[in-house]
Design an enzyme around this catalytic site. Structure first.
Site, mmCIF file in Angstrom:
data_model
loop_
_atom_site.group_PDB
_atom_site.id
_atom_site.type_symbol
_atom_site.label_atom_id
_atom_site.label_comp_id
_atom_site.label_asym_id
_atom_site.label_seq_id
_atom_site.Cartn_x
_atom_site.Cartn_y
_atom_site.Cartn_z
ATOM 1 N N THR A 155 -1.322 -7.070 3.773
ATOM 2 C CA THR A 155 -1.889 -5.979 4.560
ATOM 3 C C THR A 155 -2.489 -6.629 5.776
ATOM 4 O OG1 THR A 155 -2.527 -4.739 2.579
ATOM 5 C CG2 THR A 155 -3.812 -4.283 4.548
ATOM 6 N N GLY B 78 -2.517 2.710 -2.286
ATOM 7 C CA GLY B 78 -3.569 1.744 -2.614
ATOM 8 C C GLY B 78 -4.864 2.070 -1.901
ATOM 9 N N ASP B 79 -5.617 1.031 -1.626
ATOM 10 C CA ASP B 79 -6.917 1.221 -0.979
ATOM 11 C C ASP B 79 -6.819 1.367 0.532
ATOM 12 O OD1 ASP B 79 -5.988 -1.412 -0.813
ATOM 13 O OD2 ASP B 79 -7.994 -2.264 -0.674
ATOM 14 N N THR C 109 -8.129 -6.630 1.999
ATOM 15 C CA THR C 109 -6.760 -6.858 1.550
ATOM 16 C C THR C 109 -6.826 -7.385 0.118
ATOM 17 O OG1 THR C 109 -6.704 -9.137 2.359
ATOM 18 C CG2 THR C 109 -5.921 -7.446 3.880
HETATM 19 N N1 ASP Z 1 -4.613 -3.650 -0.638
HETATM 20 C C1 ASP Z 1 -3.236 -3.326 -0.496
HETATM 21 C C2 ASP Z 1 -2.848 -2.320 -1.554
HETATM 22 O O1 ASP Z 1 -3.340 -2.417 -2.660
HETATM 23 C C3 ASP Z 1 -2.320 -4.460 -0.624
HETATM 24 C C4 ASP Z 1 -2.757 -5.703 -0.009
HETATM 25 O O2 ASP Z 1 -3.736 -5.809 0.688
HETATM 26 O O3 ASP Z 1 -2.085 -6.689 -0.193
HETATM 27 O O4 ASP Z 1 -2.013 -1.518 -1.256
#
Ligand code: ASP
Length: 368
Positions: free
Chosen positions: A217, A247-248, A268
């Site tokens: 991300t 996701g978040d 992330t």
């Molecule tokens: N946080 C992101 C998600 O869970 C993925 C990531 O940051 O790698 O979608």
């Protein structure tokens, strides 16, 4: 006063007035209320990918901010470089797809001074979801538009909709994943997670996946000389996710939170762990209560560690077997990168762009 003295003193006054005028001409008309050194911070990919140009995300955003551009416009122009760069397979075009081989993207942005925010989730066919999130913020009364609705909204705003955002690289990796696991057969939760982890570890061991890229991300936050803070997060989310999984990253308070008076935080890493504690909100609240960026971020890492109790999510030491990172910036321009486990983050100040070590909460590696 004698005539000669009068002439001398008038000439002196004229000279002084001229000097003051010259000084005023050199000074900007509007002096910022506060004097803050502009800073941009992001995840490490913000100082890696250039999309064929000569600047990384943090460099581009910092340059625009110091030239007087709006802070959020600058940050989004920065993350666009990463979204568009086919070499970053965790964001935008060429992001690793979901279990059906479809690239679904999430993003949100927040503008501190305007106290406005917008987001999109699960959007397909648009390379730069951060720009669509900004349109949601600017052109609608809503905060979050998802799925087909997000794509329809993007189309109505004039974005180009593409059939497929896979690159040759992301498609090949998905096919390889398909070959190794059959997602059609839902296993019981423990076996399923064990299987997914086995495949992931195998693909990392075979050099097909960068361990830091299984999640991936970009979060990017910045402050200008007036202390105006903004932030943006954009992602293709967890690779091989169940179609429709969000996701978040696009969720305010989780993948990003900005409060114009206090600061910004974004994240992330394993989104599910971050969502459980709405940690970006927690970090910004900590800033509001006077914590330093480092302490504010480490407190969120501690919360994640405390909330992680399921066996499948713990390593042999009984600690989380995943990483979560926070990029924290306060309105005074002080910043920190923190994480559950050692990692790096990107920053740009007047000294130029740098990739530096984050402050880890825990020792060792997640999977040990
Ligand atoms: N946080 C992101 C998600 O869970 C993925 C990531 O940051 O790698 O979608």
């Amino acid at each position: 006063m004698k005539r000669r003295d009068f002439i001398r003193s008038t000439a002196g006054a004229t000279l002084a007035a001229t000097a003051a005028r010259q000084l005023r001409a050199q000074t900007p008309n509007i002096l910022p209320n506060k004097s803050i050194k502009p800073v941009v911070i992001s995840s490490a990919n913000g100082n890696k990918f250039k999309n064929g140009g000569d600047m990384t995300c943090v460099q581009k955003a910092w340059t625009m901010i110091t030239q007087g551009a709006d802070v959020l416009d600058s940050l989004i122009a920065g993350v666009n470089l990463v979204e568009l760069d086919p070499l970053d397979d965790s964001v935008g075009y060429g992001g690793l797809p979901n279990a059906d081989g479809v690239v679904q993207l999430d993003s949100c942005c927040m503008h501190g001074p305007k106290k406005r925010a917008g987001g999109v989730a699960c959007i397909e066919g648009v390379r730069t979801p951060s720009l669509v999130a900004q349109k949601v913020m600017e052109m609608t009364d809503h905060h979050l538009i998802v799925g087909q609705g997000a794509q329809d909204f993007a189309r109505s705003m004039g974005f180009k909709i593409e059939e497929d955002l896979n690159t040759e690289h992301s498609r090949k990796l998905w096919l390889e994943w398909k070959r190794r696991i059959d997602p059609e057969h839902y296993l019981d939760p423990d076996k399923r997670s064990g299987e997914a982890r086995r495949v992931q570890e195998e693909m990392i061991a075979d050099g097909l996946l960068d361990p830091r890229r299984v999640y991936g991300t970009i979060n990017c936050n910045g402050v200008n000389a007036k202390g105006e803070v903004c932030g943006v997060t954009t992602t293709s989310g967890l690779s091989w996710k169940i179609p429709g999984r969000v996701g978040d990253s696009p969720i305010l308070g989780a993948g990003l939170y900005v409060d114009g008076d206090s600061g910004a935080a974004g994240s992330t890493g394993r989104g599910e762990a971050n969502l459980y504690g709405l940690c970006s909100y927690l970090v910004v609240e900590n800033l509001r209560h006077g914590m330093t960026p480092k302490d504010a971020g480490l407190d969120a890492c501690k919360r994640i560690k405390k909330n992680t109790i399921e066996k499948r999510l713990l390593n042999s030491r009984g600690e989380p077997n995943f990483n979560v990172n926070f990029y924290v910036l306060n309105a005074k321009g002080e910043y920190a990168g923190v994480a559950l486990y050692a990692n790096t983050f990107a920053v740009c100040t007047e000294d130029g762009p740098k990739t530096v070590a984050s402050e880890p909460l825990l020792q060792g590696k997640p999977e040990d």
